[in-house]
Design an enzyme around this catalytic site. Structure first.
Site, PDB file in Angstrom:
ATOM      1  N   GLY A   1       0.638  -1.536   0.028  1.00  0.00           N
ATOM      2  CA  GLY A   1      -0.218   0.120  -0.266  1.00  0.00           C
ATOM      3  C   GLY A   1       0.572   0.732  -0.053  1.00  0.00           C
TER       4      GLY A   1
ATOM      5  CB  THR B   1      -5.512   6.640  -2.056  1.00  0.00           C
ATOM      6  OG1 THR B   1      -4.027   6.610  -1.408  1.00  0.00           O
ATOM      7  CG2 THR B   1      -6.491   7.601  -1.664  1.00  0.00           C
ATOM      8  CB  CYS B   2      -1.713   2.523   0.241  1.00  0.00           C
ATOM      9  SG  CYS B   2      -2.086   2.234   1.997  1.00  0.00           S
ATOM     10  CG  PHE B   3      -4.561  -0.339   3.029  1.00  0.00           C
ATOM     11  CD1 PHE B   3      -3.996  -1.381   3.041  1.00  0.00           C
ATOM     12  CD2 PHE B   3      -4.098   0.181   3.526  1.00  0.00           C
ATOM     13  CE1 PHE B   3      -2.715  -1.852   3.753  1.00  0.00           C
ATOM     14  CE2 PHE B   3      -3.047   0.106   4.654  1.00  0.00           C
ATOM     15  CZ  PHE B   3      -2.266  -1.181   4.196  1.00  0.00           C
TER      16      PHE B   3
ATOM     17  CG  PHE C   1      -2.414   8.222   1.578  1.00  0.00           C
ATOM     18  CD1 PHE C   1      -2.746   6.474   0.907  1.00  0.00           C
ATOM     19  CD2 PHE C   1      -1.281   8.339   2.879  1.00  0.00           C
ATOM     20  CE1 PHE C   1      -2.357   5.734   1.678  1.00  0.00           C
ATOM     21  CE2 PHE C   1      -0.380   6.693   3.114  1.00  0.00           C
ATOM     22  CZ  PHE C   1      -1.110   5.243   2.565  1.00  0.00           C
TER      23      PHE C   1
END
Length: 1074
Positions: free
Chosen positions: A731, A1041-1043, A1071
């Site tokens: 992520g 956003t990474c997940f 984020f």
């Protein structure tokens, strides 16, 4: 005592022997001296005699020049006999010239038979001697002609003198002795002339004329005068006419005279009356009929070899262009002769340089000896050959095809056409529907209209003509583009040829041509040559036409015709590959495949840039992707060829899956995938948020190729120098990659620039202001490649819209021989494209506009002049070079200006992504691979693949409100903003949300993010039963956003959710690490 007497005896005998030898030697010396004296006396006597004769000859000519009295023919005969007796070519050159002038002067005297040199032919005693003498004199004239250079003034006068001698004594028309009562002697005199002519022919008269003509004409400007050329051609024609056009003399005339470079053009320019003589004798027809016999044509070609065979061909073509009647009547023979001659030359045309080849300006590398003395005349020869693909001759040869009326086209033309939409959009379904109703079914377009028999005379004739032009294209390699341009000049030729092809055979074109591939007969080869010519010419035409000419003006082909043609080509190429024909193809079959495939890909790429074909037009419904993938796994050749040549027949989704499969296989091979027995090597990097680009560049550019493809873990350091909390399980790296790409592609950085209009990205021409800018571009290429490489693992999609022309370069299309910079120019600057193409359509004198072959650009406040060619700023743009100017300008703007930047980026990109992996995608498809699908967000698909946490579930009222707000209250733009808010990209994943990794999830949160410690049993139960600790109305939704995670407070009202969500996505709250 005894020994002493023996010794004296031996000495005596020895002295006697020596004396005998001395006497013998003396006698030998005396005899040798006598012989030498005799030789010297004889030589001196001969020299004395020669001097006396030459003095006598000179005295004779001096007396003759003084004009005291007219010399009789007998005196001329005697003095000529003496001169010929001692004749030496070097010493007696001037005397021989005087003799010739004296003889010619005697022939010009009026009413004095005794003075006329030819009168001796009537003397019983002197007739034979006179004939021998005139034969010798005329042959000496020929010998001198071989050595003279017509471009030297003095030599040109001598050429005229010797030619006048030959003209005078090989024909009786100028002989005054035959006037009046002497007319009865004409048959006998004609017989003497024929005898003289026969003697000269035996000695090599035609070779002499060939040398003289080549010396005088094989140059950029002829050095032979009108009189000389007239005399030579008249002399050459006399034996042929006298022999009533016998095969032997026609052969000599063709080999020695008609093979002189551009002689027919020189005749037309200098002495057009000679062409009238050729026409009066119907020589063109006689030449064609003579050469139409294969053995004789081969004999002539073998004698001439390549260069001179081509010269003969040029002269025949030029003659054909002047004789319409004969050309129409003898089309079959004419075409057959040209095919045979071109085929002979083609045998020696080589594809590359070697120790056995020589360069020829028309044929290219040629494995026969090339006469470099002919090079100066090649432009004239090329002009002659141009008549073969000129409008006039094409109309005559293709008269059967051009006479057809395209009723279907006329009906289509009457259809009300809708304006064609901008690039890559096509609201034309109604237009296609009408077109398909008119032409039955798209898949049944090959149904013949008339049903012509393949063995009919008309079809055979058209096939032969197509073979001629196809052979011309493959033989005259250095003027191939000229030939193709000539063949495509007539707008109606190619559509009518296509209609003709569709009429072939009882079951139409496709089946017939596929059957021809399996038959090694001449008839099959001719039919395939027709298809190949159609493809080569059509491809060339569509390549040089711009979008306005193809889509609006619809020059040559209607859009509906392009749809049917592309369907035929698609099926033909697919069958050739899938039926295994291409695997073993050699020679002509392979050339046919490349020809048809080239035309298909030009149409496909044009359709990718701006649609003309309906949806799913390029797919093969009879090809099951599962079968193809199985064959690819087994390394079946036909599956590999299909993927190499026509990947577009496979649905896009399957190609994306195939791409991801290729990446996965490589990862497994490199040990980059987690297994039960091993873990992949991990590269750790530490990045300061405030210097993300600089740190990323410094740490990643040093990595090896395999390390870049492997697992990279990122640890962020905040502005205070403290490590940020959280563990990177892809992520954080995903966020890092997305942020890096966002920064480097920001036009404000000036590494990339946006196009005017649709604001798409391409390398900035002024990016060189950055230090190490090429290394930066290589780094950008690696980052972009890494994003595409990890698309299946992390589902990274970067919202970076590239200009179409740049994507084409990324795919390597610009190296294709069919690539046109002008076609791609609208994707850079549509206004500039319109201005450039207006130059193409400018009717006046383009030089009035004051343009030069250069481009002036404002670079950071300074005007910089870029020369498109060396010295371009001094070369004006004219009507002749304006097309070159347009292409040079387009190439400069899209390639030359950013060549080094593009090369560096592509190098970096290809270090991660193999070129063959993305070769199966078009430019728009590559954009979708990088940035996700450009279709509207499918909310049902998103809802179906959403995971819920913190007590939320699909029937929860907040979730129901959320989906209802997205579906009914948000605009498409706001939905895109929502997707960007939760995934960092406004576009949905390429194959749908099922392929989004991690899957989109929504979590119910009770507290702010800095207080959030994750889900607990209590928080989950409260979320599930909608029990709130306190009203969260003051808090906004946030995301990770990474997940791909949306953190949503448990709002009490739908209106509050709508308001807070709209505010959050519009403010783009960034984020937050979980």
């Amino acid at each position: 005592m005894f020994s002493a007497s023996q010794s004296s005896k031996a000495q005596f005998l020895d002295k006697a022997r020596q004396a005998r030898e001395e006497r013998r030697e003396l006698k030998e010396r005396e005899r040798a001296a006598v012989q030498v004296q005799a030789l010297i006396r004889r030589f001196l006597c001969r020299c004395r005699l020669q001097r006396e004769i030459r003095r006598e000859v000179e005295d004779f000519f001096e007396a003759n020049e003084s004009g005291s009295s007219k010399r009789s023919a007998l005196s001329i005969f005697r003095i000529a006999r003496k001169l010929l007796f001692v004749f030496n070519r070097k010493e007696d050159k001037e005397r021989f010239e005087k003799l010739c002038r004296c003889i010619l002067n005697s022939m010009d005297v009026e009413n004095e038979p005794k003075v006329w040199y030819v009168s001796l032919a009537l003397s019983k005693d002197l007739t034979l001697l006179w004939i021998k003498q005139i034969k010798d004199i005329l042959w000496f004239c020929c010998e001198f002609l071989k050595q003279l250079k017509p471009d030297i003034l003095q030599d040109s006068r001598l050429v005229n003198l010797h030619l006048t001698m030959l003209v005078t004594f090989t024909d009786t028309s100028t002989w005054k002795i035959l006037r009046g009562k002497g007319e009865s002697l004409r048959p006998a005199m004609n017989h003497i002339c024929a005898n003289i002519m026969g003697h000269l022919n035996q000695k090599g008269f035609y070779s002499v004329l060939q040398i003289l003509l080549t010396n005088g004409l094989a140059r950029s400007r002829p050095s032979l005068s009108k009189g000389s050329l007239t005399a030579i051609f008249s002399l050459a024609l006399r034996p042929v006419v006298a022999a009533q056009f016998s095969d032997n003399l026609l052969r000599s005339f063709l080999i020695h005279i008609m093979s002189v470079p551009a002689i027919m053009t020189h005749l037309a320019t200098l002495t057009p009356e000679r062409l009238a003589v050729i026409e009066s004798h119907d020589l063109f027809r006689k030449f064609i009929l003579f050469l139409s016999r294969e053995a004789q044509c081969r004999d002539v070609c073998v004698c001439l070899e390549g260069s001179h065979t081509l010269c003969l061909l040029g002269n025949l073509v030029y003659l054909g262009s002047l004789n319409d009647k004969v050309l129409e009547e003898e089309t079959a023979h004419f075409v057959g002769v040209l095919i045979h001659m071109l085929s002979y030359c083609q045998k020696y045309v080589s594809q590359k340089k070697s120790n056995l080849t020589h360069w020829h300006p028309v044929l290219g590398w040629f494995s026969q000896t090339v006469d470099y003395g002919l090079n100066e005349s090649m432009p004239l020869l090329t002009k002659q050959l141009q008549h073969l693909w000129g409008v006039h001759m094409i109309r005559i040869l293709f008269s059967d095809v051009l006479s057809k009326k395209l009723l279907e086209n006329q009906e289509i033309a009457q259809l009300p056409t809708q304006p064609v939409s901008p690039q890559n959009s096509l609201p034309m379904k109604n237009l296609f529907k009408r077109a398909f109703q008119k032409s039955a079914s798209v898949r049944n377009i090959l149904k013949p209209i008339g049903g012509k028999r393949v063995d009919s005379a008309e079809v055979q004739k058209v096939c032969s003509i197509c073979v001629l032009y196809q052979t011309t294209l493959t033989t005259l390699t250095q003027i191939r583009l000229q030939i193709l341009t000539g063949l495509t000049y007539l707008d109606d030729l190619l559509p009518k040829l296509w209609a003709f092809i569709c009429e072939l055979g009882p079951q139409g074109g496709l089946k017939l041509f596929l059957e021809c591939l399996n038959n090694d007969t001449e008839e099959s080869k001719r039919l395939l040559a027709m298809l190949m010519l159609f493809c080569d010419c059509s491809r060339h035409l569509i390549t040089i036409l711009d979008d306005i000419e193809v889509y609006e003006e619809q020059i040559s082909f209607k859009l509906e015709e392009l749809v049917t043609i592309s369907s035929f080509l698609n099926s033909f190429v697919f069958k050739m590959i899938w039926d295994g024909i291409v695997e073993n193809a050699r020679g002509e079959t392979l050339e046919l495949f490349h020809s048809v495939h080239g035309w298909l890909m030009v149409l496909y790429e044009r359709d990718c840039r701006r649609r003309f074909a309906p949806e799913d037009h390029w797919l093969r419904k009879d090809l099951k992707p599962s079968v193809l993938f199985q064959e690819l796994d087994k390394d079946k050749k036909r599956a590999q060829l299909l993927l190499q040549y026509i990947p577009h027949v496979i649905p896009h989704k399957n190609r994306v899956l195939l791409f991801r499969n290729m990446v996965t296989k490589e990862k497994e091979k490199l040990g980059l995938v987690e297994t039960s027995s091993a873990s992949p090597h991990v590269t750790h990097i530490t990045i300061r948020r405030s210097r993300m680009l600089e740190d990323g560049y410094e740490q990643l550019r040093q990595l090896s190729q395999n390390a870049m493809k492997g697992v990279i873990r990122v640890k962020f350091v905040n502005d205070l120098g403290v490590d940020e909390a959280g563990i990177d399980q892809d992520g954080v790296f995903k966020e890092f990659l997305e942020e890096i790409i966002k920064k480097v592609f920001d036009p404000a950085l000036n590494l990339f620039k946006t196009t005017s209009g649709d604001e798409r990205l391409y390398p900035s021409p002024t990016s060189y202001i950055h230090e190490n800018y090429l290394q930066l571009f290589e780094f950008v290429g690696k980052m972009l490649g890494k994003a595409v490489y990890e698309v299946s693992q992390m589902c990274i999609v970067v919202d970076v819209p590239f200009a179409s022309f740049f994507l084409s370069q990324l795919l390597g299309h610009h190296h294709s021989v069919f690539y046109s910079s002008v076609d791609e120019l609208p994707s850079l600057d549509s206004e500039f494209y319109k201005n450039l193409t207006s130059i193409k359509r400018y009717d006046g004198d383009i030089s009035d506009l004051g343009l030069t072959l250069s481009y002036d650009e404002d670079v950071m406040g300074q005007l910089v002049c870029h020369e498109l060619v060396p010295g371009g700023k001094t070369i004006p743009v004219t009507n002749e070079n304006k097309i070159s100017y347009i292409h040079l300008m387009a190439h400069f703007r899209m390639h030359t200006q950013i060549k080094s930047q593009t090369a560096a980026l592509i190098s970096g990109f290809r270090s991660i992504i193999k070129p063959e992996w993305i070769r199966m995608f078009s430019a728009p498809e590559l954009q979708r691979l990088i940035s996700g699908d450009n279709a509207e967000i499918d909310l049902e698909d998103l809802k179906k693949h959403t995971v819920y946490y913190g007590g939320f579930h699909g029937s929860h009222r907040v979730i129901i409100w959320l989906w209802d707000i997205l579906a009914n209250d948000f605009s498409p733009e706001e939905r895109a903003m929502f997707l960007k808010f939760v995934t960092s990209c406004s576009r949905p994943p390429l194959l749908g949300f099922a392929y989004l990794k991690p899957p989109f999830s929504i979590r119910c949160v009770e507290v702010s993010d800095d207080q959030d410690t994750g889900d607990t049993l209590g928080s989950v139960l409260r979320g599930f039963f909608t029990i709130r600790k306190k009203e969260p109305g003051g808090r906004l939704p946030t995301s990770s956003t990474c997940f791909n995670l949306l953190k949503l407070p448990n709002y009490s009202k739908k209106s509050i959710l709508r308001e807070k969500l709209r505010y959050a996505i519009s403010m783009n709250t960034g984020f937050e690490l979980s």
